[in-house]
Design a protein around this motif. Sequence first.
Motif, PDB file in Angstrom:
ATOM      1  N   VAL A 110     -14.551 -44.187  23.817  1.00 14.70           N
ATOM      2  CA  VAL A 110     -14.505 -42.874  24.462  1.00 14.70           C
ATOM      3  C   VAL A 110     -15.909 -42.488  24.912  1.00 14.70           C
ATOM      4  N   ASN A 111     -16.111 -42.445  26.225  1.00 18.55           N
ATOM      5  CA  ASN A 111     -17.440 -42.160  26.727  1.00 18.55           C
ATOM      6  C   ASN A 111     -17.403 -41.696  28.173  1.00 18.55           C
ATOM      7  N   ALA A 112     -18.503 -41.114  28.605  1.00 18.53           N
ATOM      8  CA  ALA A 112     -18.689 -40.770  30.019  1.00 18.53           C
ATOM      9  C   ALA A 112     -20.182 -40.859  30.302  1.00 18.53           C
ATOM     10  N   PHE A 113     -20.511 -41.361  31.475  1.00 19.62           N
ATOM     11  CA  PHE A 113     -21.919 -41.546  31.833  1.00 19.62           C
ATOM     12  C   PHE A 113     -22.160 -41.059  33.254  1.00 19.62           C
ATOM     13  N   ALA A 114     -23.208 -40.282  33.454  1.00 21.62           N
ATOM     14  CA  ALA A 114     -23.587 -39.871  34.808  1.00 21.62           C
ATOM     15  C   ALA A 114     -24.857 -40.608  35.208  1.00 21.62           C
ATOM     16  N   ALA A 115     -24.826 -41.256  36.352  1.00 21.96           N
ATOM     17  CA  ALA A 115     -26.024 -41.908  36.872  1.00 21.96           C
ATOM     18  C   ALA A 115     -26.521 -41.112  38.077  1.00 21.96           C
ATOM     19  N   PRO A 116     -27.833 -41.187  38.367  1.00 22.28           N
ATOM     20  CA  PRO A 116     -28.389 -40.385  39.468  1.00 22.28           C
ATOM     21  C   PRO A 116     -27.657 -40.634  40.791  1.00 22.28           C
ATOM     22  N   GLY A 117     -27.741 -39.663  41.666  1.00 26.72           N
ATOM     23  CA  GLY A 117     -27.222 -39.855  43.013  1.00 26.72           C
ATOM     24  C   GLY A 117     -25.726 -39.611  43.161  1.00 26.72           C
ATOM     25  N   GLY A 118     -25.044 -39.236  42.068  1.00 23.93           N
ATOM     26  CA  GLY A 118     -23.632 -38.881  42.206  1.00 23.93           C
ATOM     27  C   GLY A 118     -22.637 -39.882  41.651  1.00 23.93           C
ATOM     28  N   TYR A 119     -23.071 -40.788  40.762  1.00 23.79           N
ATOM     29  CA  TYR A 119     -22.168 -41.768  40.164  1.00 23.79           C
ATOM     30  C   TYR A 119     -21.717 -41.273  38.790  1.00 23.79           C
ATOM     31  N   LEU A 219     -13.262 -28.083  28.392  1.00 28.16           N
ATOM     32  CA  LEU A 219     -14.235 -28.930  27.689  1.00 28.16           C
ATOM     33  C   LEU A 219     -14.059 -28.789  26.177  1.00 28.16           C
ATOM     34  N   ASN A 220     -13.899 -27.554  25.729  1.00 30.73           N
ATOM     35  CA  ASN A 220     -13.709 -27.333  24.297  1.00 30.73           C
ATOM     36  C   ASN A 220     -12.447 -28.019  23.774  1.00 30.73           C
ATOM     37  N   GLY A 221     -11.383 -27.967  24.572  1.00 28.92           N
ATOM     38  CA  GLY A 221     -10.141 -28.624  24.160  1.00 28.92           C
ATOM     39  C   GLY A 221     -10.372 -30.099  23.873  1.00 28.92           C
ATOM     40  N   PHE A 222     -11.110 -30.734  24.760  1.00 32.62           N
ATOM     41  CA  PHE A 222     -11.408 -32.149  24.582  1.00 32.62           C
ATOM     42  C   PHE A 222     -12.321 -32.376  23.374  1.00 32.62           C
ATOM     43  N   LEU A 223     -13.314 -31.513  23.233  1.00 32.75           N
ATOM     44  CA  LEU A 223     -14.266 -31.673  22.124  1.00 32.75           C
ATOM     45  C   LEU A 223     -13.583 -31.508  20.766  1.00 32.75           C
ATOM     46  N   VAL A 224     -12.589 -30.632  20.710  1.00 33.16           N
ATOM     47  CA  VAL A 224     -11.846 -30.453  19.459  1.00 33.16           C
ATOM     48  C   VAL A 224     -11.094 -31.755  19.117  1.00 33.16           C
ATOM     49  N   THR A 225     -10.490 -32.365  20.137  1.00 33.87           N
ATOM     50  CA  THR A 225      -9.814 -33.648  19.921  1.00 33.87           C
ATOM     51  C   THR A 225     -10.804 -34.707  19.441  1.00 33.87           C
ATOM     52  N   LEU A 226     -11.971 -34.690  20.046  1.00 36.63           N
ATOM     53  CA  LEU A 226     -13.017 -35.659  19.696  1.00 36.63           C
ATOM     54  C   LEU A 226     -13.495 -35.440  18.257  1.00 36.63           C
ATOM     55  N   LYS A 227     -13.586 -34.167  17.906  1.00 34.29           N
ATOM     56  CA  LYS A 227     -14.023 -33.805  16.550  1.00 34.29           C
ATOM     57  C   LYS A 227     -13.013 -34.333  15.525  1.00 34.29           C
ATOM     58  N   GLU A 228     -11.758 -34.128  15.840  1.00 32.61           N
ATOM     59  CA  GLU A 228     -10.680 -34.611  14.962  1.00 32.61           C
ATOM     60  C   GLU A 228     -10.735 -36.147  14.851  1.00 32.61           C
ATOM     61  N   ARG A 229     -10.961 -36.788  15.981  1.00 30.62           N
ATOM     62  CA  ARG A 229     -11.019 -38.254  16.009  1.00 30.62           C
ATOM     63  C   ARG A 229     -12.143 -38.800  15.124  1.00 30.62           C
ATOM     64  N   ASN A 230     -13.223 -38.067  15.075  1.00 36.64           N
ATOM     65  CA  ASN A 230     -14.399 -38.550  14.353  1.00 36.64           C
ATOM     66  C   ASN A 230     -14.629 -37.845  13.024  1.00 36.64           C
ATOM     67  N   LYS A 231     -13.563 -37.209  12.490  1.00 35.49           N
ATOM     68  CA  LYS A 231     -13.783 -36.365  11.307  1.00 35.49           C
ATOM     69  C   LYS A 231     -14.232 -37.167  10.085  1.00 35.49           C
ATOM     70  N   ALA A 241     -23.062 -38.222  21.737  1.00 31.56           N
ATOM     71  CA  ALA A 241     -23.672 -38.549  20.447  1.00 31.56           C
ATOM     72  C   ALA A 241     -24.939 -37.744  20.218  1.00 31.56           C
ATOM     73  N   SER A 242     -25.602 -37.394  21.308  1.00 31.96           N
ATOM     74  CA  SER A 242     -26.859 -36.669  21.137  1.00 31.96           C
ATOM     75  C   SER A 242     -26.663 -35.161  21.255  1.00 31.96           C
ATOM     76  N   HIS A 243     -25.418 -34.759  21.250  1.00 32.44           N
ATOM     77  CA  HIS A 243     -25.166 -33.326  21.383  1.00 32.44           C
ATOM     78  C   HIS A 243     -25.433 -32.581  20.082  1.00 32.44           C
ATOM     79  N   PRO A 244     -25.599 -31.282  20.228  1.00 35.36           N
ATOM     80  CA  PRO A 244     -25.752 -30.446  19.024  1.00 35.36           C
ATOM     81  C   PRO A 244     -24.530 -30.620  18.134  1.00 35.36           C
ATOM     82  N   GLU A 245     -24.666 -30.220  16.930  1.00 38.64           N
ATOM     83  CA  GLU A 245     -23.539 -30.254  15.998  1.00 38.64           C
ATOM     84  C   GLU A 245     -22.298 -29.709  16.696  1.00 38.64           C
ATOM     85  N   MET A 246     -21.196 -30.371  16.478  1.00 35.83           N
ATOM     86  CA  MET A 246     -19.998 -30.055  17.252  1.00 35.83           C
ATOM     87  C   MET A 246     -19.526 -28.609  17.114  1.00 35.83           C
TER      88      MET A 246
END
Length: 382
Positions: A110-119, A219-231, A241-246
């Motif tokens: 489960v991931n997402a990556f933004a690269a410069p220039g619109g990718y 966004l929060n809806g997804f983050l809650v699912t992610l939190k549950e997944r990684n509980k 991974a580098s985000h503030p505490e969930m």
Amino acid sequence: MKHSVVVVAFLLSGFIEARFSVPVGAEQLGGISKGLGIAKKANDVRELRMSDAEEQQLGANVSERIRTRYGVVQDANVHRYVALVGTALATNSTRPTLPWTFIVLDTDGVNAFAAPGGYVHITRGALALIKSEAELAGVLGHEIIHVTEKHTVRAIQKNQAVQMGAAETLSGSAALMDRVVTAVYDNIVERGFGRAEENESDELGITLANKTGYAPNGLNGFLVTLKERNKDATEKRGLFASHPEMQERLDRITKLIASKKLAATATLEARYTRNVTYKPVPVTAIATVEAGAAGLTGADAKAEEKKAEEKKAEEPKKGRFGLSKMLPTGGGEKKQAQVTASGGARGVDPEKDSKGGSNPKVVPVKLVAADLTAFKKEGGLP
Ligand SMILES: [Zn+2]
């Protein structure tokens, strides 16, 4: 299966001009550097400067590395759907004329990556976990802001490794471009952004989703699912991974929605589940490759890992990858993850180190303005 290399091109008037007639003098970033209080370097070296055209080329090169690492889902329908949502958002952003490209990576992680220039890249695993179009808009909005606010460009401008000679340009030096691509890939995939950048992407991302007509709590809806997944995880991993505490992050976003009075309502679960049918794979069941040795297994991977460790140990001396210095949150957590990861083998983060597909080709999606208009109308988006 078609393997043509074209990109989602949403044709706005002026798109061609915007992309190709940019002066290569690259002075515009000087102002940003000054604004950030970065001292100018003396004569022989200077901070990396980048024209819009060079930013595009850099993004294309970084995207190629990401696609080579994880592979691309060769499914035109899912790409078209993600591109429609992404383009609806991007056209409301501060950089609507970038040739925005939305790519679905072929991995369970489960991931997402933004690269410069619109990718903008999102994994099959992330799509499987997302439950509605508003959630998808929340995630894509966050990634789009990393691009529009030039978080990567600014990060590498501070990186001692990618200082350039006074006569050097990014487009004129293959060696410099290669160095920068490596640093950017490392920043995006291995380390992640710093807390300030992540908070900015959350705030402006939900604002962008709301402006496009999506319920801003997607966004929060997804983050809650992610939190549950990684509980059960002992360390933060994978997406954000580098985000503030969930929990702190969820609370912050909830407060923002209230204080900014964001009140759009479209969630579009049915349209989402009609277009995306992937099933999530539990963290513990994700096939992984050793960190830094994608595609290798067994003894080869071990050897590669050892080599990578040795290389890492040398790097500070050479000053090649200085990004962790300006990314205290991401860098610190990375280090911790290396010694405490528990989801898979020691040192492996299943979301990031997930096995990927073998086909790196972009799946072409051609959208014209009428397609977007019809898509918005069908979904009741303004
Ligand atoms: Zn982010």
